[in-house]
Design an enzyme around this catalytic site. Structure first.
Site, PDB file in Angstrom:
ATOM      1  CD  GLU A  38      -2.203  -3.760   6.131  1.00  0.00           C
ATOM      2  OE1 GLU A  38      -1.548  -2.872   5.153  1.00  0.00           O
ATOM      3  OE2 GLU A  38      -3.209  -4.049   6.027  1.00  0.00           O
ATOM      4  NE  ARG A 262       5.627  -0.885  -4.119  1.00  0.00           N
ATOM      5  CZ  ARG A 262       5.218  -0.927  -3.253  1.00  0.00           C
ATOM      6  NH1 ARG A 262       4.803   0.059  -2.126  1.00  0.00           N
ATOM      7  NH2 ARG A 262       4.773  -2.165  -2.375  1.00  0.00           N
ATOM      8  CE  LYS A 272       2.696  -6.493   2.504  1.00  0.00           C
ATOM      9  NZ  LYS A 272       2.547  -6.115   3.874  1.00  0.00           N
TER      10      LYS A 272
END
Ligand code: ATP
Ligand code: MG
Length: 560
Positions: A38, A262, A272
């Site tokens: 994204e 992850r 982020k």
């Protein structure tokens, strides 16, 4: 580090095993993967792991990998991020087959939504998000049907068209899948597929005021691109059922989702959203601050793509979330830099050595030293040696303890690639601060032609005063004081290491450092690995420390 397998010894990871089976069984002749960021921030080391996995698979097996920007959320996305993501993937050494944008499929996604409505599988809900949440139920209790769930296909089609046409304000209506409000998987309780948001999109501008939710966009994009293996992180496990449901009901290409853990790195944050806070609140100089775990930060700090790829290979992929020790990343970069770095001498905190038996007429001689002793074909650089030299202040002690093998009154050391010197006299100013060390050098002790028969235990780095160039050196340390700042009490920013940057504005370097270019990597002898920073100007070279020569944190831990 002996317990870590080398890449060659490693067997296939579980995703590779699945793919190998799929190719063997003839289910696929070749595979398609994608890396789907994204564009709402810069990529970090966790993304590097996903990039290496997705692109690595299609290096190993027939097929290709796309770069797809998952840009369905208009308010957080920016073109600056798109560019930085492309730079980072390329820098890591990967080339995508197609550059794609989920927003390019907005028309198709809209048509998919209409198809669901026509099949009686989606409805327009006038409830607010709070009302929807209140009717969701809980893991142990079924939810309640919305009063709008029984609308006719015609009414739903009309309302959805009017949502698209901008007749309704933000948040006033949503499109929801009609699945089962008592489903054991909460995500299957009539999930929201579309929401109204009158916002400008970085690519589609003001064309749309309704935007698909993640679940209505991600699997559909995978399917449109014929992605065979759609790999994401574990938090999407519960979404897989919805992913499959939508593909089945829409009767489109069946992509399949696979999940891996992850990757989190110790002494930093890999989110982020949190990294953006560090940038916005000026805890760091920007996304590419060398203390940031972003790919651009690591690049600016002097990390090499090889070392990051090696790190990702060594950590492999896992099925359970875990924390990776940052010292493994540092180990990987040290190992690579040791092979490629140019050796140079730089004195950070100088004290002057005067060789009283060396000519005082300003003359100097040249000694030669290997650019890289690890390289059998190493070139050599020329270093001026003269009567006045700088050594590191901490390399001298007036009253040394036993086993101090550096310089002390009456004691001898070797100056790297030059001569053995002996300290005869300490000169101080009126405050008692040492200003000069008067020494004699042993002319017969020249490196590689030493006939002096003297053996010394210490070797020091040094520079000749007259030819020294002054440079700025930035020494970085871990950005956080604790292993997992996100799991501590209070705000993660309370755990920032206040000493994560030390700047030495005037360090003295041998003149050969002047030829260093941005692509070069250096080892400053006994100091660490360094690279040139972009803040370098005509007046001043600025160097970043990538990593120390040894794991200084391990030493601290042993002492404690
Ligand atoms: P963040 O929470 O940092 O914003 P994200 O998952 O929202 O991360 P995306 O841009 O959506 O970021 O991620 C792109 C791809 O990278 C996804 O497939 C995601 O699963 C993967 N990814 C993101 N963070 C990690 C991580 N820490 N470890 C492994 N893969 C990751
Ligand atoms: Mg995300």
């Amino acid at each position: 580090m002996a317990e870590i397998n080398t890449p060659e010894e490693k067997s296939l990871n579980f995703i590779e095993e699945i793919i190998e089976e799929d190719l063997k069984s003839g289910r696929y002749k070749s595979i398609i993967t994608r890396f789907p960021p994204e564009p709402n921030g810069y990529l970090h080391i966790g993304h590097a792991s996903s990039i290496c996995l997705n692109f690595g698979l299609t290096k190993k097996f027939p097929g290709y990998t796309n770069l797809r920007f998952d840009d369905t959320n208009p308010t957080t996305e920016e073109t600056e991020y798109v560019e930085s993501i492309k730079d980072d993937v390329r820098w890591l050494g990967f080339e995508w087959k197609n550059e794609l944008y989920a927003s390019d499929y907005f028309d198709q996604m809209y048509a998919f939504a209409v198809k669901l409505i026509e099949k009686g599988l989606a409805y327009v809900d006038d409830s607010t998000s709070d009302q929807i949440a209140a009717m969701k139920g809980s893991p142990t209790e079924p939810g309640k049907d919305s009063p709008f769930r029984t609308r006719s296909v015609e009414e739903n089609l009309d309302l959805f068209t009017r949502m698209k046409n901008g007749e309704f304000p933000d948040g006033s209506r949503t499109l929801r899948a009609k699945i089962d409000m008592a489903h054991v998987n909460m995500l299957m309780r009539d999930p929201v597929l579309y929401r109204i948001k009158h916002a400008h999109h970085h690519r589609t501008g003001d064309k749309w005021c309704i935007y698909p939710m993640y679940d209505m966009a991600h699997g559909q994009s995978d399917s449109i691109e014929n992605v065979t293996h759609s790999i994401c992180t574990l938090e999407f496990v519960p979404h897989r059922e919805l992913y499959d449901w939508l593909i089945e009901k829409l009767e489109i290409y069946p992509s399949h989702q696979y999940e891996f853990a992850r990757r989190n790195l110790s002494y930093t944050v890999t989110s982020k959203r949190k990294l953006l806070q560090l940038v916005n609140e000026k805890y760091v100089s920007g996304w590419d601050d060398p203390r940031m775990p972003t790919i651009s930060g690591l690049r600016r700090a002097g990390y090499t793509p090889e070392s990051i790829r090696e790190f990702c290979t060594r950590i492999g992929i896992a099925k359970r979330d875990n924390m990776i020790d940052v010292s493994l990343l540092e180990f990987c970069v040290r190992e690579h830099l040791n092979k490629i770095a140019l050796r140079r001498m730089v004195v950070f905190d100088p004290v002057k050595v005067v060789l009283t038996n060396y000519p005082a007429d300003g003359s100097f001689e040249i000694v030669k030293s290997e650019d890289n002793p690890e390289d059998p074909n190493t070139t050599h650089r020329e270093i001026p040696f003269s009567r006045e030299l700088y050594i590191e202040r901490e390399d001298f002690m007036e009253n040394p303890p036993k086993k101090f093998f550096r310089l002390a009154p009456g004691q001898m050391v070797r100056l790297k690639s030059a001569y053995i010197i002996k300290c005869d006299e300490v000169v101080k100013d009126s405050n008692g601060k040492i200003t000069e060390l008067h020494c004699t050098y042993i002319p017969e002790s020249k490196s590689n032609a030493d006939t002096s028969g003297i053996h010394v235990k210490g070797t020091l780095h040094w520079v000749s005063v007259a030819q020294a160039i002054s440079v700025e050196v930035r020494l970085y340390d871990r950005l956080f004081k604790v292993e997992n700042p996100s799991s501590e009490e209070g705000d993660f920013k309370d755990y920032i290491n206040p000493n994560s940057l030390q700047t030495i504005t005037t360090a003295y370097a041998e003149p050969a450092l002047r030829n260093i270019r941005f692509a070069d990597r250096c080892q400053f002898l006994r100091k660490g690995y360094f690279c040139l920073d972009k803040d370098t100007s005509e007046e001043k070279m600025v160097f970043n420390r990538t990593v120390t020569l040894k794991d200084t944190w391990a030493k601290e831990a042993k002492k404690a």
